[in-house]
Design a protein around this motif. Structure first.
Motif, PDB file in Angstrom:
ATOM      1  N   LEU A  52       0.831  -1.207   0.000  1.00 41.02           N
ATOM      2  CA  LEU A  52       0.000   0.000   0.000  1.00 41.02           C
ATOM      3  C   LEU A  52       0.864   1.254   0.000  1.00 41.02           C
ATOM      4  N   ARG A  53       1.915   1.243   0.811  1.00 39.69           N
ATOM      5  CA  ARG A  53       2.814   2.403   0.858  1.00 39.69           C
ATOM      6  C   ARG A  53       3.440   2.666  -0.501  1.00 39.69           C
ATOM      7  N   LEU A  54       3.835   1.596  -1.188  1.00 37.98           N
ATOM      8  CA  LEU A  54       4.441   1.757  -2.518  1.00 37.98           C
ATOM      9  C   LEU A  54       3.471   2.445  -3.479  1.00 37.98           C
ATOM     10  N   GLU A  55       2.172   2.139  -3.335  1.00 32.98           N
ATOM     11  CA  GLU A  55       1.165   2.758  -4.197  1.00 32.98           C
ATOM     12  C   GLU A  55       0.911   4.213  -3.823  1.00 32.98           C
ATOM     13  N   ARG A  56       0.894   4.508  -2.521  1.00 35.24           N
ATOM     14  CA  ARG A  56       0.401   5.806  -2.041  1.00 35.24           C
ATOM     15  C   ARG A  56       1.467   6.803  -1.647  1.00 35.24           C
ATOM     16  N   SER A  57       2.702   6.349  -1.422  1.00 38.35           N
ATOM     17  CA  SER A  57       3.736   7.284  -0.980  1.00 38.35           C
ATOM     18  C   SER A  57       4.952   7.150  -1.874  1.00 38.35           C
ATOM     19  N   ARG A  58       6.006   7.837  -1.479  1.00 41.60           N
ATOM     20  CA  ARG A  58       7.255   7.773  -2.240  1.00 41.60           C
ATOM     21  C   ARG A  58       8.301   7.104  -1.372  1.00 41.60           C
ATOM     22  N   LEU A  59       8.913   6.076  -1.904  1.00 41.26           N
ATOM     23  CA  LEU A  59       9.935   5.359  -1.155  1.00 41.26           C
ATOM     24  C   LEU A  59      11.194   5.188  -1.997  1.00 41.26           C
ATOM     25  N   LEU A 103      19.664   9.708   0.944  1.00 42.00           N
ATOM     26  CA  LEU A 103      18.239   9.339   0.879  1.00 42.00           C
ATOM     27  C   LEU A 103      17.360  10.584   1.003  1.00 42.00           C
ATOM     28  N   LEU A 104      17.693  11.457   1.955  1.00 42.60           N
ATOM     29  CA  LEU A 104      16.912  12.674   2.162  1.00 42.60           C
ATOM     30  C   LEU A 104      16.962  13.558   0.917  1.00 42.60           C
ATOM     31  N   ASP A 105      18.144  13.716   0.337  1.00 41.75           N
ATOM     32  CA  ASP A 105      18.284  14.527  -0.883  1.00 41.75           C
ATOM     33  C   ASP A 105      17.449  13.952  -2.031  1.00 41.75           C
ATOM     34  N   ALA A 106      17.472  12.625  -2.173  1.00 43.28           N
ATOM     35  CA  ALA A 106      16.704  11.984  -3.252  1.00 43.28           C
ATOM     36  C   ALA A 106      15.210  12.216  -3.060  1.00 43.28           C
ATOM     37  N   ALA A 107      14.754  12.080  -1.806  1.00 41.13           N
ATOM     38  CA  ALA A 107      13.328  12.266  -1.520  1.00 41.13           C
ATOM     39  C   ALA A 107      12.904  13.704  -1.796  1.00 41.13           C
ATOM     40  N   ILE A 108      13.711  14.674  -1.358  1.00 42.19           N
ATOM     41  CA  ILE A 108      13.379  16.087  -1.567  1.00 42.19           C
ATOM     42  C   ILE A 108      13.365  16.417  -3.059  1.00 42.19           C
ATOM     43  N   SER A 109      14.346  15.906  -3.795  1.00 39.63           N
ATOM     44  CA  SER A 109      14.409  16.163  -5.239  1.00 39.63           C
ATOM     45  C   SER A 109      13.187  15.607  -5.963  1.00 39.63           C
ATOM     46  N   ALA A 110      12.658  14.486  -5.461  1.00 39.10           N
ATOM     47  CA  ALA A 110      11.507  13.846  -6.117  1.00 39.10           C
ATOM     48  C   ALA A 110      10.199  14.586  -5.840  1.00 39.10           C
ATOM     49  N   LEU A 111      10.169  15.397  -4.791  1.00 32.09           N
ATOM     50  CA  LEU A 111       8.946  16.113  -4.413  1.00 32.09           C
ATOM     51  C   LEU A 111       9.011  17.534  -4.979  1.00 32.09           C
ATOM     52  N   SER A 112       8.643  17.672  -6.252  1.00 32.67           N
ATOM     53  CA  SER A 112       8.930  18.919  -6.964  1.00 32.67           C
ATOM     54  C   SER A 112       8.241  20.158  -6.403  1.00 32.67           C
ATOM     55  N   GLU A 113       7.050  20.030  -5.825  1.00 26.19           N
ATOM     56  CA  GLU A 113       6.350  21.217  -5.318  1.00 26.19           C
ATOM     57  C   GLU A 113       6.596  21.451  -3.824  1.00 26.19           C
ATOM     58  N   LEU A 114       7.528  20.702  -3.258  1.00 27.06           N
ATOM     59  CA  LEU A 114       7.727  20.730  -1.809  1.00 27.06           C
ATOM     60  C   LEU A 114       8.229  22.077  -1.295  1.00 27.06           C
TER      61      LEU A 114
END
Length: 173
Positions: A52-59, A103-114
């Protein structure tokens, strides 16, 4: 040793479950009773919940020589430009090597409107708090968080994110 960060797939679920269990035991020993840890982990990291997390969130996962050694999970960005950092866990033996930062940098980069990334960290989780402090997260509030009959002191923190027009994100310190 080189570390590679990539989006998580369903094939990574068993490895991520192992990272979660080992990291939790290492982090929360003496803070959360073991039986409570077991119940929480079984619920939060069951294969069904992970799918479910894979479908609904970013990992994202971090690999070292083909082995998953850490992961990060965030929500998607809401209309107000906010997202939650749900989890960032590393195997105890690889902590302090810059993998959490990757990991933190990758997550932030993936969230474009963050614009704001929120995280909740257990007050006694000193290594977690130190990591977030070092990354520029600031204190929002502290509250009691009951988990399985055990009350944790939880601290909410936020990171203000400045997105560039380019693909990479920069974190303001």
């Amino acid at each position: 040793m080189s570390h590679h960060v990539r989006p998580m797939t369903s094939d990574d679920i068993p490895s991520v479950q192992e990272v979660a269990v080992r990291s939790w035991k290492d982090t929360y020993e003496g803070i959360i009773p073991e039986a409570s840890q077991e119940r929480f982990l079984q619920a939060a990291y069951s294969t069904e919940r992970m799918e479910l997390r894979l479908e609904r969130s970013r990992l994202f996962v971090a690999e070292e020589e083909g082995r998953v050694v850490g992961f990060i999970s965030t929500t998607n960005v809401n209309e107000e430009g906010k997202a939650m950092l749900g989890a960032i866990y590393l195997l105890p033996e690889v902590q302090g090597n810059g993998i959490g930062t990757k990991l933190l940098d990758a997550a932030i980069s993936a969230l474009s409107e963050l614009q704001e990334l929120y995280v909740e960290v257990e007050k006694d989780n000193r290594s977690g708090k130190a990591f977030y402090d070092a990354k520029g997260f600031t204190f929002v509030r502290e509250y009691d968080d009951p988990i399985d009959g055990h009350v944790l002191k939880t601290v909410e923190m936020v990171l203000e994110v400045k997105q560039n027009s380019g693909a990479s994100a920069s974190v303001d310190h």
